[in-house]
Scaffold this active site. Structure first.
Site, mmCIF file in Angstrom:
data_model
loop_
_atom_site.group_PDB
_atom_site.id
_atom_site.type_symbol
_atom_site.label_atom_id
_atom_site.label_comp_id
_atom_site.label_asym_id
_atom_site.label_seq_id
_atom_site.Cartn_x
_atom_site.Cartn_y
_atom_site.Cartn_z
ATOM 1 N N ASN A 1 -5.415 1.716 2.739
ATOM 2 C CA ASN A 1 -5.302 1.527 1.207
ATOM 3 C C ASN A 1 -3.832 0.696 1.176
ATOM 4 O OD1 ASN A 1 -3.181 2.623 -0.212
ATOM 5 N ND2 ASN A 1 -3.707 3.912 0.881
ATOM 6 N N LEU B 1 2.863 2.341 -4.960
ATOM 7 C CA LEU B 1 3.423 3.654 -6.006
ATOM 8 C C LEU B 1 3.122 3.282 -7.064
ATOM 9 C CD1 LEU B 1 6.632 4.902 -3.838
ATOM 10 C CD2 LEU B 1 4.327 6.118 -3.094
ATOM 11 N N CYS C 1 6.693 6.796 2.922
ATOM 12 C CA CYS C 1 5.034 5.912 1.676
ATOM 13 C C CYS C 1 5.372 4.342 3.009
ATOM 14 C CB CYS C 1 5.367 5.545 0.306
ATOM 15 S SG CYS C 1 4.168 4.797 0.161
ATOM 16 N N ASN D 1 1.673 11.590 5.974
ATOM 17 C CA ASN D 1 1.206 10.476 5.205
ATOM 18 C C ASN D 1 0.097 9.733 5.953
ATOM 19 O OD1 ASN D 1 0.894 8.753 2.866
ATOM 20 N ND2 ASN D 1 3.174 9.294 2.886
ATOM 21 N N THR D 2 -0.250 8.879 5.825
ATOM 22 C CA THR D 2 -1.295 8.002 6.265
ATOM 23 C C THR D 2 -0.341 7.295 6.947
ATOM 24 O OG1 THR D 2 -0.071 5.985 4.728
ATOM 25 C CG2 THR D 2 -2.638 6.948 4.250
ATOM 26 N N GLY E 1 -8.230 9.275 5.829
ATOM 27 C CA GLY E 1 -9.687 9.742 6.718
ATOM 28 C C GLY E 1 -9.953 10.507 7.530
ATOM 29 N N THR F 1 -8.687 11.791 1.434
ATOM 30 C CA THR F 1 -9.722 10.952 1.155
ATOM 31 C C THR F 1 -10.810 11.060 0.562
ATOM 32 O OG1 THR F 1 -8.718 8.891 2.428
ATOM 33 C CG2 THR F 1 -10.689 8.818 2.691
#
Ligand SMILES: Cc1cc2nc3c(=O)[nH]c(=O)nc-3n(C[C@H](O)[C@H](O)[C@H](O)COP(=O)(O)O)c2cc1C
Length: 314
Positions: free
Chosen positions: A66, A70, A127, A191-192, A216, A266
């Site tokens: 994604n 923000l 982020c 975080n991702t 995920g 997710t």
């Protein structure tokens, strides 16, 4: 299951993950928001933001990517609408804050002093969806420490402050240690991961923002590794673990690696009741393994087999 976040008791060690269910409204029809540890809010900034260009999501093998950015109502909207809504349901809010300067984070922490229903603050210094990768504080121990020290000084003393870290670094332990030394009461991981998907028909990146954050089940082993390494180095620092948790057994892996609580992100896109379901599954899994208390399972996988008496090492 008794659990705590930075020393504050919570009714469940299962929380939502920031950004995957805004401020809880989407999940409200599916389970009682007061039955989970807290709703971790979408990262809030000083001013409302619309996020990045569309398309902003794509499926990937075992996960998604994604580039929402923000997007959100800003601190005014959070204080006026979202926090009162959560408080009216008896749900606790773990408020995620984000900014592009240290002063932004400090101002947000200041504005949240005394706000009703706030369990604590998660400081999003990681982020991946910012225009400039140079803004990712969590890539640098000194920059991370500066933000966490400023937030800890400005925040309500009753609010535990957690630093949310990125796995996209060479040595996550050095960033974790810098945050803890600067006054962070706990660490949220992960975080991702920064990723990219290319559409083979258009032969261009799928996401409007080109790169995005991978989440995920695909990221779970990376997240577990981060939790393991940080708990090994800093066993007394509370960890909120996340990354690809879909079941109680996934959550148990994070607890055994050293997390005292977990966030579910997710998974809610596919199963909005996942946080409540995972709470029940984790409680059952702990009981089946002879753990009377969650606390006895935290970091259990680090113990040498000979240190464990019987199956549970207590
Ligand atoms: C659509 C989406 C939006 C997200 N937004 C935020 C955010 O605003 N702040 C933040 O700290 N993390 C954000 N994250 C990261 C998640 O909170 C979580 O750390 C990550 O997705 C790993 O957990 P998961 O695999 O269970 O989703 C977002 C993730 C997704 C998928």
């Amino acid at each position: 299951m008794q659990a705590s976040i930075g020393g504050r008791p919570v009714v469940s060690p299962v929380l939502t993950a920031s950004g995957c269910s805004s401020f809880g409204q989407e999940l409200d029809p599916f389970f009682d928001l007061a039955s989970i540890g807290a709703v971790v809010t979408k990262s809030v900034q000083l001013r409302p933001r619309s996020g990045r260009a569309t398309p902003r999501m794509a499926e990937t093998p075992s996960g998604m990517i994604n580039s929402i950015g923000l997007q959100g109502p800003g601190i005014e909207g959070l204080l006026a609408d979202e926090l009162p809504w959560l408080a009216a349901r008896g749900a606790q809010a773990f408020v995620s804050i984000a900014g592009s300067r240290t002063e932004d984070f400090a101002e947000l922490a200041e504005r949240l002093r005394g706000a009703p229903g706030v369990l604590g603050l998660e400081v999003n210094i990681s982020c991946p969806n910012v225009e400039s990768r140079g803004e990712v504080f969590a890539c640098n121990p000194d920059a991370s420490a500066e933000v966490l020290a400023a937030v800890r000084a400005a925040a309500d003393p009753a609010h535990p402050v957690y630093a949310k870290l990125t796995p996209d670094v060479t040595d996550i332990v050095s960033v974790a240690r810098a945050c803890a030394d600067a006054g962070a009461n706990g660490l949220s991981m992960i975080n991702t991961l920064l990723g990219l998907v290319i559409d083979t028909d258009t032969m261009r990146p799928v996401l409007g923002g080109v790169t995005g954050g991978l989440s995920g089940p695909a990221v779970r082993p990376v997240a577990l590794r981060c939790v393991w390494q940080v708990h090994q180095a800093l066993p007394n620092v509370p960890i909120l673990g996340m990354g690809g948790i879909r079941t109680g057994l996934d959550a148990l892996q994070f607890v055994l690696a050293g997390a005292g609580a977990v966030s579910v992100g997710t998974a809610v896109f596919n199963d909005p009741s996942a946080p409540a379901r995972i709470h029940a599954e984790l409680a059952e899994a702990l009981g089946e393994r002879g753990f009377g208390r969650l606390a006895d399972a935290i970091g259990y996988a680090h113990r040498a087999p000979e240190e464990s008496s019987g199956r549970h090492g207590r």
